[in-house]
Structures are given as structure tokens and as C-alpha cells.
Design a protein around this motif. Structure first.
Motif, PDB file in Angstrom:
ATOM      1  N   GLY A 120      37.245  35.475  86.520  1.00  0.00           N
ATOM      2  CA  GLY A 120      36.961  36.718  87.379  1.00  0.00           C
ATOM      3  C   GLY A 120      36.046  36.401  88.650  1.00  0.00           C
ATOM      4  O   GLY A 120      35.562  37.325  89.077  1.00  0.00           O
ATOM      5  N   PHE A 121      35.704  35.000  88.569  1.00  0.00           N
ATOM      6  CA  PHE A 121      34.842  34.684  89.649  1.00  0.00           C
ATOM      7  C   PHE A 121      35.515  34.519  91.144  1.00  0.00           C
ATOM      8  O   PHE A 121      36.747  34.104  91.147  1.00  0.00           O
TER       9      PHE A 121
ATOM     10  N   ARG B  85      30.890  36.618  90.325  1.00  0.00           N
ATOM     11  CA  ARG B  85      31.632  37.756  89.634  1.00  0.00           C
ATOM     12  C   ARG B  85      30.783  39.154  89.723  1.00  0.00           C
ATOM     13  O   ARG B  85      29.726  39.049  89.219  1.00  0.00           O
TER      14      ARG B  85
END
Length: 176
Positions: free
Chosen positions: A128-129, A156
Motif C-alpha cells: 500500500g505504499f 502509505r
């Protein structure tokens, strides 16, 4: 696999393992002096935490992180090379992310500077970064003997990159 994060304490026998992995995983210019880490662990620090990554009773890596009101910062994260490629890093980063409720920021090597840089970037993307290729970022040296390192920020959650840089430079690197 039963991955847990345990806060490191000054009496942990796992600190020897932590030290070994730390020195194997990071080049000199990207390492905080070991005595500074142990001082923060032994004496406590309001914003700094060191976590032992445990697979059952077995230490397999570590995460050092800073918690600011605006964001968490993952300073160092490594899995012992003998335990890599088994999904432990993914479980560990997910465990860390479940502990924080703020955006998270970290530094990675620039693409093309290290054979593993793209793999690290892809790893964090899968968790999710977002990579900020266009944002110029320099990691200040930890000590006068070390060099600054061009890096890339990954985040993130929503955090202003200039604010993130100021937080890191002021609190983490004490470079004002």
C-alpha cells in the motif's frame, strides 16, 4: 508461521541477533550508530521504538520506527537473510501497519542504485505504499564521518512530503 512484533528492551538476549541482522542488512551510511540504538532502547525514547520480529520464539528480524503525531516513520526494517523469501517480511510489515493509525513514511534506495532497490520498492508497493519519484530527498548523515544518501520517500496514507522531510531531518537525523 506465527509472526509477532515484540518491543525490544535492554535486557533482551535477542539484541545480539538484532545487531547481527542490522549490520548485515544496511550499509554504513544508512546505519544509525549501534550505541545510539541501544541507548534509545535501554533508556526509552518518547518517539522511537525497536521491535523484534519473532516467528514463535525465534527472532527473525527487526523494525525500528518513530511515531510522530502526524505520521509513523519506519527507519530500519530487515529480516535475517536465512529467513528471507518465506513471506515473513510481508507478515511483519502487516503486523507493524496494524499498530499505527497514522500515515507511514519510509526511505528506500533510488531505483537503479542497488540490485535490490526495485525489489524493495515493489515490496512496499504491494503493502500500500506510494513511491514519490519526483520528490527530491536526501538522507542526512547520522554522524559527521558518514555521507548523505540520495533516497526516495514512500508513503502509505496522506502526508505532506515537505512536512515528512522536516520531521525526519529534525527528529530522526537531528539535522536542522
Amino acid at each position: 508461521m506465527n509472526i509477532t512484533l515484540t518491543k525490544a528492551h535492554g535486557t533482551d538476549i535477542g539484541l545480539d541477533h538484532f545487531r547481527k541482522v542490522y549490520f548485515e542488512a544496511f550499509p554504513d551510511d544508512e546505519r544509525r550508530p549501534w550505541d545510539d540504538i541501544t541507548d534509545k532502547i535501554h533508556n526509552g525514547h518518547d518517539m522511537f521504538s525497536a521491535y523484534m520480529i519473532m516467528n514463535g520464539d525465534n527472532p527473525v528480524g527487526f523494525i525500528t520506527a518513530w511515531q510522530f503525531p502526524e505520521a509513523a516513520y519506519i527507519e530500519h526494517f530487515a529480516i535475517d537473510r536465512t529467513y528471507r523469501q518465506h513471506g515473513l517480511g510481508a507478515l511483519a510489515i502487516d503486523a507493524f501497519l496494524s499498530l499505527v493509525s497514522t500515515p507511514v513514511v519510509l526511505e528506500v534506495e533510488l531505483p537503479g542504485t542497488d540490485p535490490m532497490a526495485e525489489r524493495r520498492i515493489d515490496f512496499y508497493r504491494r503493502h500500500g505504499f506510494t513511491a514519490h519519484h519526483g520528490f527530491k530527498y536526501i538522507q542526512p548523515p547520522y554522524t559527521a564521518e558518514l555521507k548523505e544518501v540520495p533516497m526516495m520517500l514512500m508513503t502509505r496514507g496522506d502526508i505532506d512530503l515537505d512536512k515528512a522531510r522536516r520531521l525526519l531531518h529534525h527528529f530522526v537525523y537531528e539535522a536542522i
